[in-house]
Write an enzyme that holds these catalytic residues in place. Structure first.
Site, PDB file in Angstrom:
ATOM      1  N   LYS A   1       0.849  -1.202   0.000  1.00 25.36           N
ATOM      2  CA  LYS A   1       0.000   0.000   0.000  1.00 25.36           C
ATOM      3  C   LYS A   1       0.884   1.252   0.000  1.00 25.36           C
ATOM      4  CE  LYS A   1      -0.301   0.194   5.049  1.00 25.36           C
ATOM      5  NZ  LYS A   1      -1.011  -0.314   6.235  1.00 25.36           N
TER       6      LYS A   1
ATOM      7  N   ARG B   1     -11.182   0.649  14.269  1.00 26.20           N
ATOM      8  CA  ARG B   1     -11.160   1.181  12.910  1.00 26.20           C
ATOM      9  C   ARG B   1     -12.070   0.289  12.060  1.00 26.20           C
ATOM     10  NH1 ARG B   1      -5.325   2.065  10.057  1.00 26.20           N
ATOM     11  NH2 ARG B   1      -5.547  -0.175   9.805  1.00 26.20           N
TER      12      ARG B   1
ATOM     13  N   TYR C   1      13.092  31.737   4.155  1.00 22.37           N
ATOM     14  CA  TYR C   1      11.837  32.405   4.541  1.00 22.37           C
ATOM     15  C   TYR C   1      11.755  32.679   6.033  1.00 22.37           C
ATOM     16  CZ  TYR C   1       9.494  31.639   0.072  1.00 22.37           C
ATOM     17  OH  TYR C   1       9.125  31.670  -1.233  1.00 22.37           O
TER      18      TYR C   1
ATOM     19  N   MET D   1       9.512  25.327  -0.405  1.00 25.73           N
ATOM     20  CA  MET D   1       8.610  24.378  -1.046  1.00 25.73           C
ATOM     21  C   MET D   1       9.381  23.393  -1.931  1.00 25.73           C
ATOM     22  SD  MET D   1       5.160  25.329  -3.114  1.00 25.73           S
ATOM     23  CE  MET D   1       4.371  26.281  -1.833  1.00 25.73           C
TER      24      MET D   1
HETATM   25  C1  PLP Z   1      -0.254  -1.425   6.876  1.00 23.91           C
HETATM   26  C2  PLP Z   1      -0.835  -2.687   7.340  1.00 23.91           C
HETATM   27  C3  PLP Z   1      -0.015  -3.785   7.655  1.00 23.91           C
HETATM   28  C4  PLP Z   1       1.500  -3.727   7.629  1.00 23.91           C
HETATM   29  O1  PLP Z   1       2.004  -3.272   8.833  1.00 23.91           O
HETATM   30  P1  PLP Z   1       3.614  -3.232   9.069  1.00 23.91           P
HETATM   31  O2  PLP Z   1       3.740  -2.789  10.465  1.00 23.91           O
HETATM   32  O3  PLP Z   1       4.171  -2.271   8.088  1.00 23.91           O
HETATM   33  O4  PLP Z   1       4.117  -4.606   8.842  1.00 23.91           O
HETATM   34  C5  PLP Z   1      -0.630  -4.978   7.990  1.00 23.91           C
HETATM   35  N1  PLP Z   1      -1.970  -5.076   8.051  1.00 23.91           N
HETATM   36  C6  PLP Z   1      -2.786  -4.040   7.763  1.00 23.91           C
HETATM   37  C7  PLP Z   1      -4.257  -4.218   7.840  1.00 23.91           C
HETATM   38  C8  PLP Z   1      -2.262  -2.816   7.419  1.00 23.91           C
HETATM   39  O5  PLP Z   1      -3.064  -1.788   7.147  1.00 23.91           O
END
Ligand code: PLP
Length: 376
Positions: A36, A134, A258, A330
């Site tokens: 991701k 969550r 800046y 920036m």
């Molecule tokens: C991001 C994520 C992981 C990975 O976590 P790490 O600590 O980077 O290994 C695993 N499971 C879910 C659901 C995540 O969102």
């Protein structure tokens, strides 16, 4: 490559070694490589390919868009989408053979309908909220929800069941979540429900609690060498570079940057690199949220101001550590190269530190793989 001014170098051979090291540690357990957020900034497609080539069984992304991107690039490995999907995304999810995370009956319905329309069985994983607060359904609803999936939806294949730890570094907290998850697995078993892929561990948990591996572990940080540990030999695969594009010597008492936040205390040679906060430098994600954090934050800044603690804003040029002066702009930053002024020239390369995930996608990723150097 040589005409790039800034780039993130990513060694795919190191990512491959990291994957192999994780696999060796987990043995027969399946590995989901988390790609991701553009593979934590390293580049989703090259990293996903590398992970699959080196034995990752599953890939994990946050969004449907990321999943579709991987499919369009030709990745055929299973891809789990961590975020819950919107009903209108169900058809894409099914068409692209993505595995969705289910945590509401609405999304089950939408995926089931889309699957029926396409004449397919859609793979889904059910997420349980054992404490993170969550995504996921609450433990009290699991048995009823699962029974509903089995009785009412013929176009769904409930392949997985998972939960996520909110504080994996804390064993007590993690065990509590894991025990709750295990008890639900047992309850389902008693009802004759066996789900093939049960998973809970992220990188920290998979390292620390081998008894919690279940059928699969999900790892991001370890793949990217960001989980320093003696248990597995993983390495950082990347380094950020930017070239000096301008050099100048300022007199004593001259403002720099800046807001006039810095004034030279002596004749100072500055070098400018075309890399600023837009590109991802100097962004701090951590916001102090409780009294202890605030105190730590203040102490850190006090010690830095007194010169007792080295500041974070350091780059390395010709092996010498140099400070970033004043406010980061920036799209550029000003570096004090007074100590090495006779040795630096325009075009010299500075090594920078930035949170990889914050490095803008506008910065080129340069990959190294088996003697080959390429960009995406
Ligand atoms: C991001 C994520 C992981 C990975 O976590 P790490 O600590 O980077 O290994 C695993 N499971 C879910 C659901 C995540 O969102």
């Amino acid at each position: 490559m040589t005409n790039l001014t800034s780039w993130l170098y990513v060694d795919l051979d190191i990512i491959a070694d990291n994957i192999k090291a994780i696999k060796e540690y987990i043995g027969p357990v399946k590995l989901l490589a988390v790609v991701k957020a553009d593979a934590y900034g390293h580049g989703i497609f090259p990293v996903a390919s590398c992970a699959v080539e080196n034995g990752a069984d599953y890939l994990g992304v946050s969004s449907v868009e990321e999943g579709i991107f991987l499919r369009k690039k030709g990745i055929i490995a299973p891809v789990l989408i961590f975020n819950t999907i919107l009903p209108e995304q169900a058809e894409d999810v099914v068409n692209f053979n993505l595995t969705s995370t289910i945590c509401s009956i609405e999304s089950v319905k939408a995926v089931d309908e889309a699957a029926k329309k396409c004449g397919k069985k859609a793979r889904v994983h059910l997420k349980i909220d054992t404490g993170m607060g969550r995504f996921g359904i609450l433990p009290k609803d699991v048995v009823e929800f699962t029974a509903k999936i089995y009785s009412g939806f013929n176009n769904i294949y409930l392949e997985g069941l998972y939960t996520h730890f909110s504080l994996a570094s804390n064993e007590g907290n993690t065990r509590k979540q894991f025990n709750l998850f295990s008890s639900l697995i047992n309850e389902l078993k008693k009802k004759g429900i066996e789900i093939p892929l049960k998973h809970a561990c992220n990188s920290t948990a998979l390292l620390n609690y081998k008894d919690m591996h279940l059928d699969m572990v999900r790892s991001g940080n370890l793949v990217y060498g960001m989980c320093p540990t003696s248990k597995i030999k993983t390495k950082n695969p990347s380094q950020l570079y930017s070239k000096i594009v301008f050099l100048k010597t300022l007199p004593k008492g001259h403002h720099v940057g800046y807001g006039n936040k810095f004034t030279t205390k002596k004749t100072t040679t500055i070098a400018i690199i075309p890399f600023g906060y837009y590109e991802g430098l100097g962004l701090t994600v951590h916001q102090p949220s409780n009294a202890v954090d605030v105190l730590k934050y203040l102490l850190k800044h006090l010690l830095t101001a007194l010169g007792i603690r080295k500041q974070d804003r350091i780059v390395t040029i010709k092996g010498v550590k140099c400070n970033i002066l004043g406010k980061i702009s920036m799209q550029n930053s000003i570096i004090d190269v007074t100590d090495i002024r006779d040795k630096v020239s325009i075009g010299d390369v500075a090594e920078l530190n930035a949170r990889r995930i914050n490095i803008s996608s506008s910065v080129a990723r340069v990959y190294h793989k088996e003697n080959r150097i390429f960009t995406e």
